[in-house]
Design an enzyme around this catalytic site. Structure first.
Site, PDB file in Angstrom:
ATOM      1  N   GLY A   1       0.831  -1.207   0.000  1.00  0.00           N
ATOM      2  CA  GLY A   1       0.000   0.000   0.000  1.00  0.00           C
ATOM      3  C   GLY A   1       0.860   1.250   0.000  1.00  0.00           C
TER       4      GLY A   1
ATOM      5  N   THR B  92       2.744   4.124  -2.764  1.00  0.00           N
ATOM      6  CA  THR B  92       2.144   4.852  -3.888  1.00  0.00           C
ATOM      7  C   THR B  92       1.864   3.900  -5.050  1.00  0.00           C
ATOM      8  OG1 THR B  92       3.536   6.692  -3.191  1.00  0.00           O
ATOM      9  CG2 THR B  92       2.342   6.966  -5.241  1.00  0.00           C
ATOM     10  N   ALA B  93       2.787   2.959  -5.298  1.00  0.00           N
ATOM     11  CA  ALA B  93       2.602   2.038  -6.428  1.00  0.00           C
ATOM     12  C   ALA B  93       1.348   1.185  -6.237  1.00  0.00           C
ATOM     13  CB  ALA B  93       3.830   1.150  -6.589  1.00  0.00           C
TER      14      ALA B  93
ATOM     15  N   GLU C 258       8.357  12.375  -4.198  1.00  0.00           N
ATOM     16  CA  GLU C 258       7.461  13.516  -4.039  1.00  0.00           C
ATOM     17  C   GLU C 258       7.488  14.461  -5.231  1.00  0.00           C
ATOM     18  OE1 GLU C 258       8.193  14.893   0.083  1.00  0.00           O
ATOM     19  OE2 GLU C 258       6.756  13.316   0.569  1.00  0.00           O
TER      20      GLU C 258
ATOM     21  N   LYS D 142       5.001  22.034 -10.749  1.00  0.00           N
ATOM     22  CA  LYS D 142       6.406  21.857 -11.151  1.00  0.00           C
ATOM     23  C   LYS D 142       6.534  22.141 -12.646  1.00  0.00           C
ATOM     24  CE  LYS D 142       9.719  17.993 -11.535  1.00  0.00           C
ATOM     25  NZ  LYS D 142       9.957  16.581 -11.171  1.00  0.00           N
TER      26      LYS D 142
ATOM     27  N   THR E 192      11.299   9.837 -12.273  1.00  0.00           N
ATOM     28  CA  THR E 192      10.594   9.044 -13.277  1.00  0.00           C
ATOM     29  C   THR E 192       9.844   7.839 -12.706  1.00  0.00           C
ATOM     30  OG1 THR E 192      12.743   8.009 -13.596  1.00  0.00           O
ATOM     31  CG2 THR E 192      12.017   9.550 -15.288  1.00  0.00           C
TER      32      THR E 192
END
Ligand SMILES: Cc1cc2nc3c(=O)[nH]c(=O)nc-3n(C[C@H](O)[C@H](O)[C@H](O)COP(=O)(O)OP(=O)(O)OC[C@H]3O[C@@H](n4cnc5c(N)ncnc54)[C@H](O)[C@@H]3O)c2cc1C
Length: 504
Positions: free
Chosen positions: A11, A13-14, A48, A77, A343
């Site tokens: 759990g 971010t991926a 981030e 950004k 990336t």
């Protein structure tokens, strides 16, 4: 199709990105999705900065910026500013901009000038003069254009990874994704080697048809359970550790990531609305954790501060197969190319998208597994080459770290040919098309990198050019960009308008 159970282990971010994208894509299918994560293990807690791709992810899920950005202390950004990577006079920093439609007017001038300058003609060849995103970042402006400026502007984000995880977990619940907080201690396999079930520390079995390994660097399912090998990139990417220290946000919120070259690596500076995330990525072959922490603290003015530093180890490379048996690795479990161009989440998104398409197109079977694996492997190699180029063309001489990077000849054939094309004064765009690698990093990015380091004939060798060489007026380009820039607000004001609108 018969009903299916997809179990996502992890759990971070991926895991949550994968859960949301699959749940949204297959909302009308008999597919049950469960995320299993261990709150006692936690997540990596970095990651981030994004590329523009991330906007597509949020748009696909129907989550507006006004909703998610304030919830994740997010900022805009325009690109990345590289500081101190080159010692060439006039090239101590450069900006890698995200593309914008008005660049169609100014980029040809940059391509022309950087081509001519490689022939030792004295024209302006620094990329910072030619791109709208660079100008917006210089002025701390947001990339959101006024209504009256109808051009497409690409941009990325900075965000708090923990808050993003929480937001995506809430969204996944709305898409009926199940959630189990448990630590997996064992895995049961079928006789044919497929994974049958995950086993929790209290002995509960979580069975499934497809298992998505989002367990982070340890890659519990793909590498550990199925024994898929790992191709390390350590021979051309030396960095394998990072130290992270946050600082307070300033009055001015930058709309760029900064990447500052240091003695044994580089540091990122990522502005959020409430803090700046700072991290020093370095190579343990050249410096130890204490040295790295001291160098970062000194740079941040925190030598006497008791703000805690967090140390992270990195495993840089990719798995030999991203999909094996009934298991697909996504995120750090499939590989990592160090965070220089931010990336990783872009690759997560591409991997999930590829899996969704491959699985669906093969009627929910593994018929397209090889296609998925080939596409991912090529993507990793192409992105690695772009990152390696940053180190290979550096001209610093202050430490063996930089000298060894500059002398490192462990280059892929593709990268070798790209660099050869540049230094021999040939057309780089044609070479990228010939190699079919433009889809990973566009020609503008390669030009900004090589021109931004000042990889040109020495100043003393430059001759003045004829009218053809000087066909682009730099004043006109600058004036065009300046006037485009009038259509954008101050970054902080833009971010505060989210909060103001919520309270209206
Ligand atoms: C120094 C650094 C800087 C980075 N910067 C960027 C950046 O700027 N931009 C970017 O795009 N990416 C960046 N990344 C990459 C980014 O952090 C990751 O791609 C992203 O956070 C996804 O991580 P993950 O979900 O794969 O792994 P993790 O966050 O490690 O999550 C792993 C999950 O698996 C669970 N888990 C593990 N073992 C078990 C078990 N036995 N039982 C149950 N659950 C388990 C954990 O609890 C956790 O939920 C950076 C990475 C590093 C190391």
């Amino acid at each position: 199709m018969k009903s299916q159970k997809i179990v996502i282990l992890g759990g971070g971010t991926a895991g949550w990105m994968a859960a949301n994208m699959m749940a949204k894509s297959w909302a009308d299918k008999a597919i049950e999705i469960t995320v299993v994560e261990s709150s006692s293990i936690g997540t990596i807690g970095v990651g981030e900065g994004s590329t523009p791709q991330f906007k597509g992810f949020m748009d696909y899920l129907g989550i507006s910026e006004a909703e998610w950005m304030p919830a994740c202390n997010a900022t805009y950004k325009n690109g990345i500013r590289f500081i101190g990577w080159s010692t060439k006079p006039g090239f101590s920093s450069y900006f890698h901009p995200f593309p914008a439609q008005p660049d169609d007017y100014s980029a040809p001038a940059f391509f022309h000038n950087s081509f001519v300058r490689r022939k030792a003609i004295d024209v302006e060849g620094h990329p910072d003069h030619f791109f709208l995103a660079t100008h917006l970042a210089d002025l701390n402006k947001s990339p959101i254009a006024a209504e009256s400026f109808p051009f497409e502007i690409n941009y990325g984000y900075h965000f708090d990874s923990a808050l993003l995880g929480q937001l995506l977990a809430r969204k996944a619940a709305e898409f009926n994704v199940k959630h189990i907080d448990a630590t997996i201690t064992d895995v049961r396999k079928h006789l044919d080697g497929d994974i049958a079930a995950l086993i929790t520390s209290d002995g509960t079995e979580i069975a499934g048809d497809i298992f998505i390994d989002c367990s982070g660097f340890k890659s519990l399912l793909l590498q550990h359970t199925l024994g898929v090998g790992f191709e390390s990139f350590e021979s051309n990417l030396f960095n394998d550790a990072a130290v992270v220290i946050p600082t307070k946000q300033l009055d001015t919120i930058r709309s760029e990531t900064q990447s500052v070259a240091r003695q044994f690596g580089w540091s990122w500076h990522i502005p959020l609305t409430n803090r700046i995330g700072n991290g020093y990525v370095y190579s343990q072959r050249y410096c130890n954790a204490d040295q790295a922490e001291t160098e970062l603290r000194a740079a941040l003015g925190l030598l006497d501060s008791d703000v805690e530093a967090r140390h992270i180890k990195m495993k840089v490379g990719q798995v030999k197969a991203h999909w094996s048996k009934n298991c697909i690795a996504i995120g750090l479990s499939q590989g990592f190319i160090e965070p220089l161009e931010a990336t990783a989440l872009h690759i997560v998104q591409e991997t999930v998208q590829s899996f969704i398409e491959c699985y669906q197109d093969a009627d929910f079977t593994d018929g397209n597994r090889d296609k998925h694996n080939r596409a991912l492997s090529e993507r990793y190699q192409a992105i690695r080459d772009y990152i390696v180029a940053h180190y290979r063309v550096n001209s610093r001489t202050d430490t063996n770290y930089w000298l060894d990077n500059a002398n490192n000849n462990n280059l892929s054939r593709s990268l070798y040919q790209i660099l050869q094309t540049w230094v021999s004064g040939n057309n780089l765009s044609d070479e990228l098309v010939r190699q079919n690698v433009e889809q990973y990093y566009p020609s503008v990015s390669w030009h900004c990198l090589l021109a931004g380091y000042g990889i040109y004939p020495e100043q003393a060798q430059l001759k003045s050019g004829n009218a053809l060489a000087n066909q682009h007026s730099i004043e006109k380009v600058n004036d065009f960009i300046r006037r485009c820039g009038l259509n954008f607000k101050d970054h902080r004001m833009e971010l505060e308008s989210f909060v103001a609108n919520v309270h209206k």
